[in-house]
Enzyme design. Structure first.
Site, PDB file in Angstrom:
ATOM      1  N   GLU A  35      71.013 -10.014 -74.637  1.00 28.80           N
ATOM      2  CA  GLU A  35      70.358 -11.683 -73.819  1.00 28.80           C
ATOM      3  C   GLU A  35      68.858 -11.650 -74.174  1.00 28.80           C
ATOM      4  O   GLU A  35      68.046 -11.676 -73.811  1.00 28.80           O
ATOM      5  CB  GLU A  35      70.820 -12.010 -72.377  1.00 28.80           C
ATOM      6  CG  GLU A  35      69.750 -13.436 -72.476  1.00 28.80           C
ATOM      7  CD  GLU A  35      69.950 -12.908 -70.766  1.00 28.80           C
ATOM      8  OE1 GLU A  35      69.398 -14.086 -70.087  1.00 28.80           O
ATOM      9  OE2 GLU A  35      71.033 -13.535 -69.663  1.00 28.80           O
ATOM     10  N   HIS A  85      66.622 -13.569 -76.441  1.00 30.52           N
ATOM     11  CA  HIS A  85      66.585 -15.714 -77.418  1.00 30.52           C
ATOM     12  C   HIS A  85      65.633 -16.105 -78.557  1.00 30.52           C
ATOM     13  O   HIS A  85      64.503 -14.941 -78.916  1.00 30.52           O
ATOM     14  CB  HIS A  85      65.805 -16.453 -76.182  1.00 30.52           C
ATOM     15  CG  HIS A  85      66.843 -16.019 -74.414  1.00 30.52           C
ATOM     16  ND1 HIS A  85      68.345 -16.196 -74.639  1.00 30.52           N
ATOM     17  CD2 HIS A  85      66.251 -15.335 -73.581  1.00 30.52           C
ATOM     18  CE1 HIS A  85      68.808 -16.253 -73.401  1.00 30.52           C
ATOM     19  NE2 HIS A  85      66.883 -15.351 -72.889  1.00 30.52           N
ATOM     20  N   HIS A 118      74.866 -18.516 -68.962  1.00 29.14           N
ATOM     21  CA  HIS A 118      73.434 -18.319 -69.574  1.00 29.14           C
ATOM     22  C   HIS A 118      72.993 -19.772 -68.323  1.00 29.14           C
ATOM     23  O   HIS A 118      73.029 -20.500 -69.051  1.00 29.14           O
ATOM     24  CB  HIS A 118      72.576 -18.187 -70.605  1.00 29.14           C
ATOM     25  CG  HIS A 118      71.414 -18.149 -70.624  1.00 29.14           C
ATOM     26  ND1 HIS A 118      70.080 -18.853 -70.632  1.00 29.14           N
ATOM     27  CD2 HIS A 118      70.379 -16.605 -70.215  1.00 29.14           C
ATOM     28  CE1 HIS A 118      68.959 -18.451 -70.494  1.00 29.14           C
ATOM     29  NE2 HIS A 118      69.257 -17.085 -70.185  1.00 29.14           N
ATOM     30  N   ASP A 144      66.476  -9.715 -71.282  1.00 30.44           N
ATOM     31  CA  ASP A 144      66.041 -11.514 -71.599  1.00 30.44           C
ATOM     32  C   ASP A 144      64.734 -11.692 -72.652  1.00 30.44           C
ATOM     33  O   ASP A 144      63.973 -12.556 -72.025  1.00 30.44           O
ATOM     34  CB  ASP A 144      66.052 -11.459 -69.863  1.00 30.44           C
ATOM     35  CG  ASP A 144      65.943 -13.191 -69.509  1.00 30.44           C
ATOM     36  OD1 ASP A 144      65.941 -13.726 -70.776  1.00 30.44           O
ATOM     37  OD2 ASP A 144      65.636 -13.142 -68.838  1.00 30.44           O
TER      38      ASP A 144
END
Length: 334
Positions: free
Chosen positions: A7, A9, A160, A282
């Site tokens: 995960e 981004h 998500h 994250d």
């Protein structure tokens, strides 16, 4: 130990505006720092990966992404552009970056075709979906074509969080509870349960769902859900597998993204097994350093640590062959 993070981004300058609606959930300086890092791949991201032992990131477009677009034609065009952009990043550093596609779910047929293109032509490993698409959830019958494609390609959909369609009355007067600290998790776990009770996994029993943040609380409540499902009025809904937990144990995979705490990790291990847990940081909303140190020092067996760190990602996303190919290329270049 090798680490593959799922995960992670990014955003492009053209798509920054789609995330403006979530900027008020963060402290101004924290949002500014995250916004800078979302646009970067090599100046800050790679050095941090190197420093803390992250071998590969599976990149995905930041929430809410193109799903915030209301015009289906614009969504289709921008999705192709950003997926081509991500494919370019992957091609430049195939040893360090892989990716999840964005999908123009505003047009289910186009979304299925784009998923096929992204996987077959661009080398992506599935797709990441940011909550709802203009109020449409993934259990909507119109999106069965997307699930059919995902199951046929044998790739997961990563669900998500993003801002919900509306704000529950219980949150009224408490804006501090709206966002990733609390409301997003409830919204996302409920979205996942809609897939079970909406029959998605009965229609597509080999479909795979990824949830971040240690499963958005679902591993903690498996027994309670099964117990109350036996007592509850089913309102005409029946589950082919009998109990909600059976779907969560078979179709659900979770990542450690954004949760660096032993207690929920141990709960997820007991509830789902180490074969259904994968590593994530994250980034840039949590630090790579804290996520890596957490996994390195978690009170689990070395076999479970290896599964979570990289083995499950290599199997689920079929990254092993990619890694081997990269190793061969690197050796040949010396």
């Amino acid at each position: 130990m090798k680490k593959i993070a799922l995960e992670e981004h990014f955003v492009t300058p053209d798509l920054v505006g789609y995330g403006s609606s979530t900027s008020n959930i963060a402290q101004p300086q924290a949002w500014a720092d995250a916004s800078r890092r979302l646009l970067d791949f090599t100046e800050e991201r790679l050095p941090e990966m190197d420093l803390h032992g992250i071998d590969m990131e599976v990149l995905s477009l930041n929430s809410p992404g193109i799903q915030a677009e209301t015009d289906p034609a614009v969504a289709i065009a921008k999705t192709k552009t950003v997926n081509d952009f991500l494919a370019g990043i992957m091609a430049e550093r195939p040893d360090r970056f892989s990716g999840f596609a964005a999908l123009p779910l505003q047009d289910p047929q186009a979304a299925a075709k784009e998923l096929e293109r992204a996987v077959k032509d661009l080398g992506m490993k599935g797709a990441l979906v940011n909550a709802h698409t203009n109020g449409m959830y993934l259990d909507d019958p119109k999106l069965r074509i997307v699930w059919e494609m995902a199951e046929g390609l044998d790739v997961p959909l990563y669900l998500h969080p993003a801002n919900g369609v509306d704000t529950a009355h219980v949150l009224s007067g408490h804006p501090e509870l709206v966002g990733p600290m609390w409301s997003w998790g409830i919204d996302t776990s409920t979205h996942a349960l809609r897939l079970i009770f909406g029959g998605v996994f009965d229609d597509f029993p080999n479909a795979k769902l990824l949830l971040g943040h240690m499963g958005e609380g679902l591993p903690y409540v498996l027994w309670r859900m099964d117990s109350r499902w036996g007592f509850h009025n089913h309102h005409g809904i029946e589950l082919a597998k009998g109990k909600p937990s059976e779907y969560l144990r078979e179709n659900l995979y979770v990542t450690t993204s954004g949760v660096c705490s032993p207690a929920p990790l141990l709960c997820a291990l007991l509830a789902l097994g180490s074969e259904h847990i994968l590593f994530g940081t994250d980034y840039p909303f949590e630090t790579i350093e804290e996520a890596a140190k957490f996994l390195d020092n978690a009170p689990i067996s070395e076999a479970d640590r290896a599964n979570i760190s990289y083995r499950n990602a290599e199997k689920l996303l079929r990254l092993g062959d990619d890694a081997n190919a990269s190793s061969v290329l690197a050796t040949s270049a010396k």
